[in-house]
Motif scaffolding. Structure first.
Motif, PDB file in Angstrom:
ATOM      1  N   GLN A 135      17.690  29.911   9.646  1.00  9.38           N
ATOM      2  CA  GLN A 135      16.547  30.829   9.631  1.00  9.38           C
ATOM      3  C   GLN A 135      15.825  30.644   8.304  1.00  9.38           C
ATOM      4  O   GLN A 135      16.006  31.399   7.360  1.00  9.38           O
ATOM      5  CB  GLN A 135      17.070  32.263   9.819  1.00  9.38           C
ATOM      6  CG  GLN A 135      16.139  33.397   9.476  1.00  9.38           C
ATOM      7  CD  GLN A 135      15.231  33.766  10.632  1.00  9.38           C
ATOM      8  OE1 GLN A 135      15.175  33.062  11.637  1.00  9.38           O
ATOM      9  NE2 GLN A 135      14.504  34.845  10.507  1.00  9.38           N
ATOM     10  N   GLU A 136      15.004  29.615   8.247  1.00 12.47           N
ATOM     11  CA  GLU A 136      14.323  29.325   6.993  1.00 12.47           C
ATOM     12  C   GLU A 136      12.923  29.922   6.988  1.00 12.47           C
ATOM     13  O   GLU A 136      12.293  30.046   8.029  1.00 12.47           O
ATOM     14  CB  GLU A 136      14.204  27.803   6.796  1.00 12.47           C
ATOM     15  CG  GLU A 136      15.536  27.137   6.524  1.00 12.47           C
ATOM     16  CD  GLU A 136      15.570  25.704   6.994  1.00 12.47           C
ATOM     17  OE1 GLU A 136      14.906  25.410   8.012  1.00 12.47           O
ATOM     18  OE2 GLU A 136      16.245  24.891   6.347  1.00 12.47           O
ATOM     19  N   PHE A 137      12.463  30.238   5.803  1.00 13.09           N
ATOM     20  CA  PHE A 137      11.075  30.648   5.650  1.00 13.09           C
ATOM     21  C   PHE A 137      10.292  29.376   5.362  1.00 13.09           C
ATOM     22  O   PHE A 137      10.569  28.673   4.388  1.00 13.09           O
ATOM     23  CB  PHE A 137      10.940  31.649   4.500  1.00 13.09           C
ATOM     24  CG  PHE A 137       9.524  32.092   4.285  1.00 13.09           C
ATOM     25  CD1 PHE A 137       9.004  33.141   5.020  1.00 13.09           C
ATOM     26  CD2 PHE A 137       8.716  31.457   3.360  1.00 13.09           C
ATOM     27  CE1 PHE A 137       7.689  33.553   4.840  1.00 13.09           C
ATOM     28  CE2 PHE A 137       7.398  31.854   3.175  1.00 13.09           C
ATOM     29  CZ  PHE A 137       6.890  32.909   3.917  1.00 13.09           C
ATOM     30  N   ALA A 138       9.311  29.080   6.206  1.00 18.25           N
ATOM     31  CA  ALA A 138       8.604  27.807   6.070  1.00 18.25           C
ATOM     32  C   ALA A 138       7.255  28.010   5.393  1.00 18.25           C
ATOM     33  O   ALA A 138       6.528  28.955   5.691  1.00 18.25           O
ATOM     34  CB  ALA A 138       8.409  27.166   7.432  1.00 18.25           C
ATOM     35  N   ILE A 139       6.966  27.077   4.490  1.00 11.61           N
ATOM     36  CA  ILE A 139       5.715  27.157   3.736  1.00 11.61           C
ATOM     37  C   ILE A 139       5.127  25.756   3.637  1.00 11.61           C
ATOM     38  O   ILE A 139       5.864  24.770   3.720  1.00 11.61           O
ATOM     39  CB  ILE A 139       5.984  27.742   2.330  1.00 11.61           C
ATOM     40  CG1 ILE A 139       4.687  28.167   1.634  1.00 11.61           C
ATOM     41  CG2 ILE A 139       6.738  26.749   1.453  1.00 11.61           C
ATOM     42  CD1 ILE A 139       4.919  28.978   0.371  1.00 11.61           C
ATOM     43  N   SER A 140       3.841  25.663   3.479  1.00 13.89           N
ATOM     44  CA  SER A 140       3.227  24.343   3.365  1.00 13.89           C
ATOM     45  C   SER A 140       3.529  23.758   1.996  1.00 13.89           C
ATOM     46  O   SER A 140       3.766  24.476   1.027  1.00 13.89           O
ATOM     47  CB  SER A 140       1.720  24.447   3.561  1.00 13.89           C
ATOM     48  OG  SER A 140       1.119  24.889   2.365  1.00 13.89           O
ATOM     49  N   GLN A 141       3.507  22.434   1.975  1.00 17.76           N
ATOM     50  CA  GLN A 141       3.792  21.735   0.732  1.00 17.76           C
ATOM     51  C   GLN A 141       2.852  22.168  -0.397  1.00 17.76           C
ATOM     52  O   GLN A 141       3.278  22.397  -1.525  1.00 17.76           O
ATOM     53  CB  GLN A 141       3.601  20.248   0.990  1.00 17.76           C
ATOM     54  CG  GLN A 141       4.547  19.389   0.243  1.00 17.76           C
ATOM     55  CD  GLN A 141       4.541  17.991   0.823  1.00 17.76           C
ATOM     56  OE1 GLN A 141       3.506  17.492   1.237  1.00 17.76           O
ATOM     57  NE2 GLN A 141       5.694  17.379   0.846  1.00 17.76           N
ATOM     58  N   ILE A 142       1.596  22.325  -0.034  1.00 17.11           N
ATOM     59  CA  ILE A 142       0.590  22.666  -1.053  1.00 17.11           C
ATOM     60  C   ILE A 142       0.852  24.057  -1.626  1.00 17.11           C
ATOM     61  O   ILE A 142       0.819  24.261  -2.843  1.00 17.11           O
ATOM     62  CB  ILE A 142      -0.816  22.553  -0.432  1.00 17.11           C
ATOM     63  CG1 ILE A 142      -1.140  21.059  -0.248  1.00 17.11           C
ATOM     64  CG2 ILE A 142      -1.868  23.262  -1.289  1.00 17.11           C
ATOM     65  CD1 ILE A 142      -2.414  20.767   0.509  1.00 17.11           C
ATOM     66  N   ASP A 143       1.174  25.018  -0.775  1.00 17.96           N
ATOM     67  CA  ASP A 143       1.450  26.371  -1.274  1.00 17.96           C
ATOM     68  C   ASP A 143       2.748  26.421  -2.071  1.00 17.96           C
ATOM     69  O   ASP A 143       2.877  27.195  -3.020  1.00 17.96           O
ATOM     70  CB  ASP A 143       1.511  27.363  -0.119  1.00 17.96           C
ATOM     71  CG  ASP A 143       0.146  27.541   0.544  1.00 17.96           C
ATOM     72  OD1 ASP A 143      -0.846  27.668  -0.190  1.00 17.96           O
ATOM     73  OD2 ASP A 143       0.080  27.528   1.780  1.00 17.96           O
ATOM     74  N   GLY A 153      -1.817  27.770   3.353  1.00 16.14           N
ATOM     75  CA  GLY A 153      -2.241  29.160   3.501  1.00 16.14           C
ATOM     76  C   GLY A 153      -1.450  29.902   4.571  1.00 16.14           C
ATOM     77  O   GLY A 153      -1.542  31.118   4.689  1.00 16.14           O
ATOM     78  N   VAL A 154      -0.673  29.154   5.368  1.00 19.14           N
ATOM     79  CA  VAL A 154       0.082  29.777   6.465  1.00 19.14           C
ATOM     80  C   VAL A 154       1.574  29.530   6.272  1.00 19.14           C
ATOM     81  O   VAL A 154       1.980  28.459   5.815  1.00 19.14           O
ATOM     82  CB  VAL A 154      -0.368  29.215   7.835  1.00 19.14           C
ATOM     83  CG1 VAL A 154       0.315  29.964   8.966  1.00 19.14           C
ATOM     84  CG2 VAL A 154      -1.881  29.286   7.974  1.00 19.14           C
ATOM     85  N   CYS A 155       2.373  30.530   6.625  1.00 20.21           N
ATOM     86  CA  CYS A 155       3.826  30.403   6.573  1.00 20.21           C
ATOM     87  C   CYS A 155       4.375  30.813   7.930  1.00 20.21           C
ATOM     88  O   CYS A 155       3.705  31.508   8.689  1.00 20.21           O
ATOM     89  CB  CYS A 155       4.435  31.372   5.554  1.00 20.21           C
ATOM     90  SG  CYS A 155       3.613  31.383   3.983  1.00 20.21           S
ATOM     91  N   TYR A 156       5.587  30.417   8.204  1.00 23.27           N
ATOM     92  CA  TYR A 156       6.216  31.003   9.389  1.00 23.27           C
ATOM     93  C   TYR A 156       7.642  31.423   9.100  1.00 23.27           C
ATOM     94  O   TYR A 156       8.305  30.886   8.216  1.00 23.27           O
ATOM     95  CB  TYR A 156       6.131  30.091  10.620  1.00 23.27           C
ATOM     96  CG  TYR A 156       7.161  28.979  10.723  1.00 23.27           C
ATOM     97  CD1 TYR A 156       8.506  29.250  10.985  1.00 23.27           C
ATOM     98  CD2 TYR A 156       6.780  27.647  10.607  1.00 23.27           C
ATOM     99  CE1 TYR A 156       9.440  28.224  11.103  1.00 23.27           C
ATOM    100  CE2 TYR A 156       7.713  26.615  10.722  1.00 23.27           C
ATOM    101  CZ  TYR A 156       9.042  26.911  10.959  1.00 23.27           C
ATOM    102  OH  TYR A 156       9.954  25.911  11.063  1.00 23.27           O
ATOM    103  N   LEU A 157       8.089  32.422   9.845  1.00 26.23           N
ATOM    104  CA  LEU A 157       9.481  32.866   9.808  1.00 26.23           C
ATOM    105  C   LEU A 157       9.819  33.277  11.237  1.00 26.23           C
ATOM    106  O   LEU A 157       9.042  33.963  11.882  1.00 26.23           O
ATOM    107  CB  LEU A 157       9.636  34.057   8.858  1.00 26.23           C
ATOM    108  CG  LEU A 157      11.060  34.617   8.683  1.00 26.23           C
ATOM    109  CD1 LEU A 157      11.987  33.570   8.080  1.00 26.23           C
ATOM    110  CD2 LEU A 157      11.050  35.854   7.785  1.00 26.23           C
ATOM    111  N   GLY A 158      10.952  32.797  11.727  1.00 27.08           N
ATOM    112  CA  GLY A 158      11.329  33.093  13.113  1.00 27.08           C
ATOM    113  C   GLY A 158      11.643  34.565  13.299  1.00 27.08           C
ATOM    114  O   GLY A 158      12.382  35.157  12.504  1.00 27.08           O
TER     115      GLY A 158
END
Ligand SMILES: Nc1nc2c(c(=O)[nH]1)N[C@H]1C(S)=C(S)[C@@H](COP(=O)(O)OP(=O)(O)OC[C@H]3O[C@@H](n4cnc5c(=O)[nH]c(N)nc54)[C@H](O)[C@@H]3O)O[C@H]1N2
Ligand SMILES: Nc1nc2c(c(=O)[nH]1)N[C@H]1C(S)=C(S)[C@@H](COP(=O)(O)OP(=O)(O)OC[C@H]3O[C@@H](n4cnc5c(=O)[nH]c(N)nc54)[C@H](O)[C@@H]3O)O[C@H]1N2
Ligand code: SF4
Ligand code: SF4
Ligand code: SF4
Ligand code: SF4
Ligand code: SF4
Ligand SMILES: [Mo]
Lengths: 864, 206, 306
Positions: free
Chosen positions: A751-759, A793-798
């Motif tokens: 259950q990882e918090f995903a973030i873009s490389q740039i952010d 600018g966008v992240c996801y978490l399940g």
């Protein structure tokens, strides 16, 4: 208690044989598995064959979650009452037209939920519970005490009666349904309203003349979809959220030559396989994108030189597109075309205008619009995700408008609508096979009819008030929460307040089989059986029906919900025979005997199962013999009936086909009978709710906690305290909260918090760092996944992890998304999970975060 | 050796769902920590200013999933180095570990370029995919293959699979095939990079 | 680092030190016999020789720790046909047995001297083969940071460096022992010890020279190798850089600087005290350098593939 005592006690009290329990108890070790040793190396085929020689019986087992999949076929190998392993569909050759129904990783892990070390085994109460509450603040932290069923049911009955007496039926809220019969007989309880899954499709879809995507689909069936040249998916990740065959169906279309475009903030695993093009977009901003596409098409269309618009379809089949096609009495200014062109508001919805919001470059918007308008057969598809955003009440409408403008409705290989959940990539309203009813009569008892919006539930408990409708607020005093078959605390918006609410009321009751978040914050917990321990389960999809049977006897002291309902009802003074007049076996039999299939003519139905007098005697139920297509024995052995398909068969479904051909003769169930680009019904409905309001044409309504709200000053582009957008994606590890604790799945899907490389770079964060994610509503900590697959600018978490809130800091270390999602009622009162603003930083606090699969499982009462 | 059985893997179809991983765990009763079939996500790339509109960023990335178990190699380095001669190759070309002989030195783990051997702490023996020898002996296909929801896997004699699907057997993140000659046939993904020439990284495994 | 890693470090270092010590002893014994006769040569070396036996036992015990199933250890020689690990075990056990026999014969003065010399030669050759097979264990195609000429070179370098300095310490200690006990010809022993120490010093300076030449070549090989090789290099020059530098500095200090002083002090009589300190210091420093080298060796290998 020593292990021996523990065993003895269990053996005295359960139906399990000693032998099978001993084997089964291997599972109690935690991560250990069901039975047998590990199979470390088989030197020869012979040795391997010997190791797996115990054939036992393969019993079709239920996979019953709300998983978005297709009810896959799962078979459990049971030897001496012990589950050895599971397998999937091997009942027929696997072909593209007639594929097997293969189970996903979750289905294949089912045995570790059913027989997991953390199964709830006994009724229990909170140590400090007393009638009226008793140290209510300890809910979630208190110890558990094992109690007898007698005591548990007596407590529940007396609390129901006491609270009804003191506060009326409005003092109780029921957040599930398995006790609904005794509760109805008691005079009812408050229920919640507002959609979850669908976002705004549930109401708006039908209002405008498309389906909601579940009970009514407007995507064509899978075989017709192969005729599409271009499939555009606005938000949709079937590889995760519609497991089973949906991805394969899309793959079939791809192999047949379709180009795929994914419009999504995330380059998902679905896009990884299918996408010829990925258009990254900010969550909750599909609406401006489509408006700008409409602008491009409108301004570039020339009926002769560059025909982009299907005027014939618009004129015949829709209302509201331009001033000449409006319902009577409507202000002529209130039409879509003039809104898009900015005729009156002086704000043309150009690609330049939209790109500032949605993040798609203007040239790309134009190119997309042209490609959709100029390709011959296009499928415009969307999952519900883009509609699970705040203020999105007209999103379905603008989406439909794009389909209508480009003529991609009601023809072969052309469709516009939802492709989601079990209906992904395979629309069709007439099922080809189904089961019969339970035969249990409806109750006629009068019950209160009081509903609170999902977004206001916890506030209603905390503040004593909720929005009745646009005209009134309503006082309320809720003192009892009943969780009978839901995971509401974890799954509804605003969990932090939810926990507070749970600590305020006088009584919290939960019926469940796993110690999830609801259980954690309850006073009394009743352990129920799983579908594997029940008499039977019938479920399928459009083309198949599964008959899952009882796999094992109920373990420990678990009981069916229906048994609990009857026993509780008896204590409330009702006749248990009225609550559940039929045995579970009889109910299953009624469903079985009512099974039907649609004949090859696509019109008539036949009885499915032949049942003999011997069958009936063997099952010990009441009924008459009947003849059908297959024998009971065959259905039982296979566990599935799948209707074979081939291209051109009579089962082919092309949505809106008859309507398109002759809209007058085949009107839609909308006010006008047409597709409503101007939809007063939708506006009236939304505006009556008392939250935010909309117009009858699909104007863009900025979302609360959408992209614009990541700025403190949008005009001047000054970012605010919560500069990132969070998408709470439906995660592979589980079905919502279900299966979250299964170690196999925890290991396979962190259950990882995903973030873009740039952010990540901008914050000095690295892959694997523990980060603290904060929204306006709460904080979680999680390991970080840094990926180029997310739009900056966008992240996801399940969504769906079982909240694990640190009492001192209030931080949820499991990363339950509803810690971050606030309760924000907008429009039609849906829950707008995919609009949420967050900030991310490196976590520097003291809470230790082991990988999830190394967490000890929650085992509330190990001994009694 | 008379035959060489092999896996086929279609990287263009695999969606990384791990049904194969769990199917194997279920068949073999494996606890957390013992995973014979692993699925890797390989990828990389960056976001660049869109050449057609530099005010916007444009993704320039690649990614695909790969499901890997033992390759039952034609030249199994694991077998060559195993001091206990616990690893052998049977008539179907299936490479098997005999747990009774294994001394738990883990040397095969160093030697195998596919990460196939998995140490079982409980029994202190090395374990690895046995190509479902029991199922194969009865003419069936391995569990993982039959589990694949995308029909991205197949199983059969190496030569037949080559005739059917071609000769590719090494794309990133796999090692060059020359090391052990894996019994594997691959259909590449549109983003595939040849082994040893990758510019990406493994983003996720299990 | 796990117990397993440590067991491999201890095993390889102790075994190599034993082989090196045995060979160094042989050479010293040869020259000592020529200079001062068999009696004095034996007196100088027997106790050191005997000490090798428990060191070897310790090494093999340590090696068992890295086996998951030590009770199966006897299967380890099942695959002499293709496994260098099997061969390592075979040569290892053979060396231990032959070296022990040799030591026993010398200690008890049994058998003709020629027989002892023959057995000694056999043990030495088996020891060299042992170190060769040890390095081959690591030279597998999937481990690019190991699969280079640098592995055998460094294993042999370790063998001789540690052999030299272990024996340096042994001679110093032996001398001190005889001085205290006042047996034998102190003069002769002193002479022999000083001679041996200056030989040790010269040999070690040559060895460290070789090591320092090999290093940049090795780095160049990794830098131009596969992705896995480059990853190893990245680890050596990244997280392991401090250890990497420490290792070089210690090698240079022990086998270079201290060896140089050893040499200077060995040539002039009367500085036995200083010599003793130097010998101990050099041994400790070189041992530390080798252990660190081995830690880096086991921690920076990166598999090709998955
Ligand atoms: N942040 C965020 N939250 C979301 C979403 C999101 O996208 N983001 N998605 C939302 C969506 S679409 C949905 S549908 C909801 C789902 O919300 P819920 O339906 O509340 O979630 P589930 O986890 O499926 O909960 C089902 C519960 O019922 C229990 N259960 C199953 N079978 C039985 C039974 O026979 N008897 C009893 N007594 N209990 C049983 C299970 O153990 C489980 O605890 O979650 C919503 N929550
Ligand atoms: N594994 C798993 N599958 C499930 C469930 C589960 O819990 N686990 N739950 C099931 C249930 S009940 C439901 S309702 C369905 C829901 O299924 P969906 O509605 O499809 O929801 P998600 O899978 O969360 O999101 C799908 C895609 O939409 C993208 N997305 C999110 N917001 C936006 C947006 O505003 N615009 C666009 N264009 N894209 C967006 C996400 O990045 C993701 O790639 O899933 C079902 N399937
Ligand atoms: S997709 Fe759903 S029904 Fe099918 S196996 Fe997975 S969890 Fe079960
Ligand atoms: S994949 Fe590895 S373990 Fe399997 S045969 Fe090849 S070298 Fe041996
Ligand atoms: S761990 Fe076992 S199988 Fe692997 S090399 Fe050592 S003895 Fe052979
Ligand atoms: S072939 Fe059998 S043992 Fe090997 S990975 Fe597949 S399921 Fe597991
Ligand atoms: S089951 Fe098939 S699609 Fe899923 S990860 Fe395995 S190989 Fe890929
Ligand atoms: Mo849902």
């Amino acid at each position: 208690m020593s292990e021996n005592n523990f065993l003895k006690k269990v053996l005295n009290e359960t139906a399990l044989s000693r032998r099978s329990f001993l084997k089964w108890s291997a599972a109690l070790g935690g991560t250990a598995v069901v039975a047998g040793g590990i199979n470390y190396g088989l030197k020869t085929a012979q040795a391997a064959a010997e190791a797996t020689a115990m054939e036992g019986e393969w019993i079709t087992a239920a996979c019953w979650h709300n998983c978005g999949g297709q009810r896959c076929l799962l078979k459990a190998q049971v030897v001496d009452g012990v589950v050895q392993k599971v397998k999937t569909d091997d009942t027929h050759e696997d072909t593209d037209d007639y594929p097997q129904l293969r189970a996903c990783a979750r289905g294949r892990s089912q045995q570790h939920q059913v027989l997991g070390a953390d199964r709830l085994k006994y009724p229990m109460k909170r140590k400090n519970w007393e009638p009226g509450g008793g140290k209510k603040e300890l809910r979630g932290q208190d110890e558990w005490v094992r109690i007898s069923w007698e005591e548990a049911l007596d407590i529940c009955a007396s609390e129901f009666l006491r609270i009804k007496e003191a506060y009326g039926n409005e003092g109780i809220v029921e957040l599930g349904s398995t006790l609904s019969r005794p509760i109805q007989m008691l005079g009812g309880a408050i229920k919640t309203w507002g959609t979850t899954s669908w976002g705004t499709w549930y109401y708006t879809g039908p209002f405008i003349g498309l389906g909601d995507g579940l009970s009514n689909t407007s995507n064509n069936d899978r075989l017709d979809m192969r005729k599409s040249n271009l499939i555009v998916i606005f938000g949709g990740n079937p590889a995760w959220s519609s497991q089973g065959n949906a991805m394969k169906f899309y793959m079939d279309a791809k192999k047949a030559g379709a180009k795929f475009i994914f419009i999504d903030p995330f380059y998902s695993d679905s896009a990884m396989v299918l996408a010829d093009e990925w258009v990254p977009i900010r969550p909750g901003t599909d609406h401006p994108l489509v408006l700008a596409m409409a602008h491009t098409i409108l301004t570039e269309d020339d009926p002769i030189l560059n025909p982009l618009i299907d005027w014939d379809f618009l004129n015949r089949c829709t209302i509201g597109f331009d001033r000449d096609h409006l319902p009577e009495g409507v202000d002529p200014k209130e039409n879509f075309k003039d809104y898009v062109l900015g005729t009156y508001d002086r704000m043309p919805k150009t690609p330049e205008w939209a790109s500032e919001i949605c993040g798609v470059a203007p040239y790309k918007i134009r190119a997309l619009a042209r490609e959709i308008a100029m390709t011959k057969r296009v499928s415009l598809l969307t999952a519900w995700s883009a509609a699970r955003t705040n203020n999105s009440d007209t999103w379905p409408q603008v989406f439909m408008t794009l389909g209508a403008m480009t003529g991609n409705i009601g023809q072969s290989g052309r469709m516009t609508g939802v492709s989601c959940w079990e209906r992904t990539a395979n629309g069709g309203n007439q099922f080809l096979v189904g089961s019969g009813g339970s035969g249990v009569p409806r109750l006629e008892d009068e019950a209160i009819n009081m509903t609170v919006n999902n977004n206001e539930l916890w506030d209603a408990i905390l503040t004593g008030q909720y929005t009745k409708d646009a005209t009134a607020k309503q006082d309320v005093n809720i003192q009892m929460i009943v969780h009978d078959g839901s995971s509401s605390l974890n799954q509804k918006v605003g969990m932090t307040k939810g926990i507070e609410a749970h600590r305020k009321v006088e009584f919290v009751l939960t019926l469940n089989f796993v110690p999830n978040t609801n259980v954690k914050y309850s006073d009394v917990v009743l352990p129920v059986t799983t579908m594997w321990e029940r008499a039977g389960y019938f479920k399928g999809n459009r083309e198949h029906l599964i008959w899952a049977r009882k796999v094992i006897d109920p373990i420990f002291e678990t009981r069916d919900d229906d048994w609990i309902a009857a026993e509780l009802g008896a204590r409330l003074g009702f006749d248990p025979m009225v609550i559940w007049p039929l045995t579970p076996e009889q109910i299953a039999f009624n469903q079985l005997k009512g099974c039907w299939t649609l004949n090859a003519d696509g019109a008539t139905k036949d009885t499915l199962v032949t049942i003999t007098a011997d069958d009936i005697a063997e099952l010990g139920v009441e009924g008459e013999p009947q003849t059908g297509k297959i024998s009971l024995q065959e259905f039982k052995e296979k566990g599935i009936y799948a209707v074979p398909r081939r291209e051109g068969d009579k089962y082919t479904f092309i949505s809106h086909q008859a309507f398109r051909a002759d809209p007058e003769a085949n009107p839609l169930k909308t006010t006008s009978g047409k597709l409503e680009i101007h939809c007063q019904a939708n506006a009236d409905f939304v505006n009556s709710k008392g939250f935010t309001t909309i117009r009858a044409i699909p104007t863009y309504n900025k979302a609360t906690e959408g992209y614009e709200d990541t700025f403190s000053d949008f005009e001047n582009k000054v970012k605010g305290d919560f500069p990132l957008q969070l998408v709470t994606i439906h995660h592979r590890r589980r079905s919502h909260s279900m299966l979250d604790s299964v170690p196999w799945l925890r290991e396979a899907f962190p259950q990882e918090f995903a973030i873009s490389q740039i952010d990540a770079e901008a914050r000095g964060l690295k892959h694997g760092d523990i980060v603290k994610v904060t929204s306006r509503h709460g904080s979680v900590i999680r390991p970080l996944l840094v990926t180029e697959r997310l739009m900056p600018g966008v992240c996801y978490l399940g969504e769906g992890a079982w909240a694990e809130v640190d009492e001192a800091s209030g931080i949820d270390k499991a990363g339950a998304t509803n810690t971050l999602n606030g309760a924000i009622p907008t429009g039609q009162g849906h829950q707008g999970w995919n609009t949420c603003n967050v900030q991310v930083e490196k976590y520097t606090g003291l809470i230790e975060l082991l990988p999830d699969h190394k967490w000890p499982q929650r085992i509330p009462v190990e001994e009694a | 050796m008379t035959k060489q059985m092999a896996f086929y893997f279609d990287a263009s179809a695999c969606n990384g769902c791990k049904a194969c991983t769990i199917a194997c765990k279920s068949k073999n009763n494996h606890p957390v920590g013992i995973t014979w079939r692993k699925v890797y996500e390989y990828g990389g790339g960056t976001w660049i200013a869109d050449p057609l509109d530099p005010a916007f960023l444009k993704p320039n990335l690649f990614t695909y999933a790969f499901s890997v178990a033992c390759m039952h190699c034609e030249n199994p380095l694991c077998m060559e180095v195993c001091p206990a001669a616990a690893i052998s190759k049977d008539d179907n070309g299936i490479v098997l570990i005999d747990g009774d002989l294994c001394i738990g030195c883990r040397y095969c783990q160093w030697a195998c370029p596919y990460g196939a051997p998995v140490f079982d702490e409980e029994s202190s023996r090395m374990t690895k995919c046995n190509m479902c020898v029991d199922v194969v002996a009865e003419g069936g296909k391995p569990y993982c293959v039959e589990a694949c929801v995308m029909r991205a896997m197949d199983f059969g004699e190496l030569e037949e699979l080559r005739a059917k699907y071609g000769n590719e057997n090494a794309i990133e993140p796999l090692p060059p095939a020359s090391i052990t000659s894996p019994s594997l046939v691959i259909t590449p993904h549109r983003h595939s990079q040849p082994s040893g020439k990758g510019t990406g990284r493994i983003l996720e495994e299990v | 680092m796990t117990l397993r890693d440590w067991s491999l470090i201890v095993f390889t270092i102790l075994v190599q030190m034993s082989v090196g010590s045995f060979i160094v002893l042989g050479v010293v014994h040869f020259y000592a016999t020529r200079k001062a006769g068999l009696e004095e040569a034996d007196r100088m070396s027997t106790r050191a020789l005997l000490a090798i036996v428990p060191v070897l036992v310790l090494a093999f015990l340590a090696s068992l720790l890295h086996l998951g199933s030590p009770t199966n250890a006897y299967f380890a020689v099942n695959n002499l046909g293709t496994s260098w690990l099997s061969r390592e075990i075979l040569f290892g056990v053979s060396f231990a047995v032959i070296a022990t026999i040799y030591a026993f014969l010398q200690w008890r003065k049994l058998g003709p001297v020629v027989l002892r010399i023959i057995i000694g030669w056999i043990a030495a050759l088996v020891g060299l083969a042992l170190v060769y097979s040890m390095s081959n264990v690591y030279m597998i195609p999937t481990q690019p940071s190991w699969n280079t000429f640098a592995t055998p070179v460094s294993f042999y370098a370790t063998t001789f460096l540690l052999g030299l300095f272990a024996m340096g310490v042994a001679f110093v200690a032996n001398y001190a022992y005889y001085q205290r006990k006042k047996v034998g010809c102190a003069e002769a022993q002193c002479e022999l010890m000083r001679g041996a120490l200056s030989g040790i010093a010269v040999a070690s300076i040559i060895l460290v020279g070789i090591e320092l030449v090999v290093l940049p070549v090795y780095v160049a090989v990794l830098a131009t190798g596969s992705a896995a090789a480059m990853e190893s290099l990245r680890m050596m020059t990244g997280p392991y850089l401090a250890l990497f530098i420490l290792r070089i500095v210690l090698s240079f200090l022990g086998a270079g600087v201290l060896a140089f002083f050893l040499y200077r002090n060995a040539s002039s009589p009367g500085r036995e005290k200083v010599l003793a300190y130097l010998a101990y210091a050099a041994f400790i420093v070189v041992l530390a350098a080798e252990v660190i080298g081995r830690i880096i060796f086991y921690n920076t290998h990166v598999n090709i593939g998955l």
